[in-house]
Design a protein around this motif. Sequence first.
Motif, PDB file in Angstrom:
ATOM      1  N   VAL A  22       0.864  -1.177   0.000  1.00  0.00           N
ATOM      2  CA  VAL A  22       0.000   0.000   0.000  1.00  0.00           C
ATOM      3  C   VAL A  22       0.900   1.225   0.000  1.00  0.00           C
ATOM      4  CG1 VAL A  22      -1.782   1.274   1.254  1.00  0.00           C
ATOM      5  CG2 VAL A  22      -1.800  -1.221   1.263  1.00  0.00           C
ATOM      6  N   LYS A  23       0.695   2.085  -0.983  1.00  0.00           N
ATOM      7  CA  LYS A  23       1.516   3.280  -1.101  1.00  0.00           C
ATOM      8  C   LYS A  23       1.065   4.319  -0.072  1.00  0.00           C
ATOM      9  CE  LYS A  23       3.046   6.763  -4.335  1.00  0.00           C
ATOM     10  NZ  LYS A  23       2.772   7.508  -5.526  1.00  0.00           N
ATOM     11  N   GLY A  24       2.025   4.982   0.546  1.00  0.00           N
ATOM     12  CA  GLY A  24       1.715   6.060   1.475  1.00  0.00           C
ATOM     13  C   GLY A  24       1.296   7.315   0.715  1.00  0.00           C
ATOM     14  N   THR A  25       0.812   8.281   1.449  1.00  0.00           N
ATOM     15  CA  THR A  25       0.408   9.533   0.813  1.00  0.00           C
ATOM     16  C   THR A  25       1.536  10.554   0.926  1.00  0.00           C
ATOM     17  OG1 THR A  25      -0.621  10.342   2.855  1.00  0.00           O
ATOM     18  CG2 THR A  25      -2.040   9.169   1.301  1.00  0.00           C
ATOM     19  N   LYS A  78       0.944  22.504   6.566  1.00  0.00           N
ATOM     20  CA  LYS A  78       1.528  21.316   5.940  1.00  0.00           C
ATOM     21  C   LYS A  78       0.954  20.060   6.580  1.00  0.00           C
ATOM     22  CE  LYS A  78       5.866  18.955   4.988  1.00  0.00           C
ATOM     23  NZ  LYS A  78       7.315  18.964   5.173  1.00  0.00           N
ATOM     24  N   THR A  79       0.457  19.160   5.730  1.00  0.00           N
ATOM     25  CA  THR A  79      -0.007  17.846   6.173  1.00  0.00           C
ATOM     26  C   THR A  79       1.142  16.874   5.950  1.00  0.00           C
ATOM     27  OG1 THR A  79      -2.232  18.396   5.434  1.00  0.00           O
ATOM     28  CG2 THR A  79      -1.782  16.091   5.865  1.00  0.00           C
ATOM     29  N   PRO A  80       1.612  16.187   6.992  1.00  0.00           N
ATOM     30  CA  PRO A  80       2.765  15.302   6.829  1.00  0.00           C
ATOM     31  C   PRO A  80       2.425  14.072   5.987  1.00  0.00           C
ATOM     32  CG  PRO A  80       1.877  15.121   9.058  1.00  0.00           C
ATOM     33  CD  PRO A  80       1.105  16.208   8.367  1.00  0.00           C
ATOM     34  N   PRO A  81       3.437  13.454   5.398  1.00  0.00           N
ATOM     35  CA  PRO A  81       3.197  12.237   4.608  1.00  0.00           C
ATOM     36  C   PRO A  81       2.867  11.065   5.527  1.00  0.00           C
ATOM     37  CG  PRO A  81       5.533  12.647   4.771  1.00  0.00           C
ATOM     38  CD  PRO A  81       4.847  13.823   5.418  1.00  0.00           C
TER      39      PRO A  81
END
Length: 146
Positions: free
Chosen positions: A87-90, A134-137
Amino acid sequence: MSTNEVQDNKTVTRQRIRVKVTKDSMKGIIVISRPENDEPPVTVDEVKAALTKANVVYGIDEERIAQAVTMREYDTPIQVAKGQPPVKGTDSKLEFLFQTENRFQPQEDEHGHVDYRDMKYIQNCHTGDVLVRKTPPTEGVNGKGV
């Protein structure tokens, strides 16, 4: 000697269960051969042993194996193991809290007057104002093959 036979020290034994793993290691598939004249039917333990021998140890569907053995599903491919895909992270995201688009248009007041000098070219801010959020990954999840 047919392709379903294995020769070992002058004794010939039939390969009753064939195991195939897909190229991406996400599926384990078995094919159970139809028993010959005096052979007993394949057991669940034999299927599990064949899977272990083929290094299929994850995502095994024991109910599907039991169903295939009970229903005597011979000579048909049966998926009995399924891997977990990665599953790829955002990615992180930036949210600008000010106008970023150039929409320079004169504004009309309630009396119908237009002020061409106040075109909102410059956006004012004060010390301490938040300009960007900023929304962190998020971390991805590693996959696991069968």
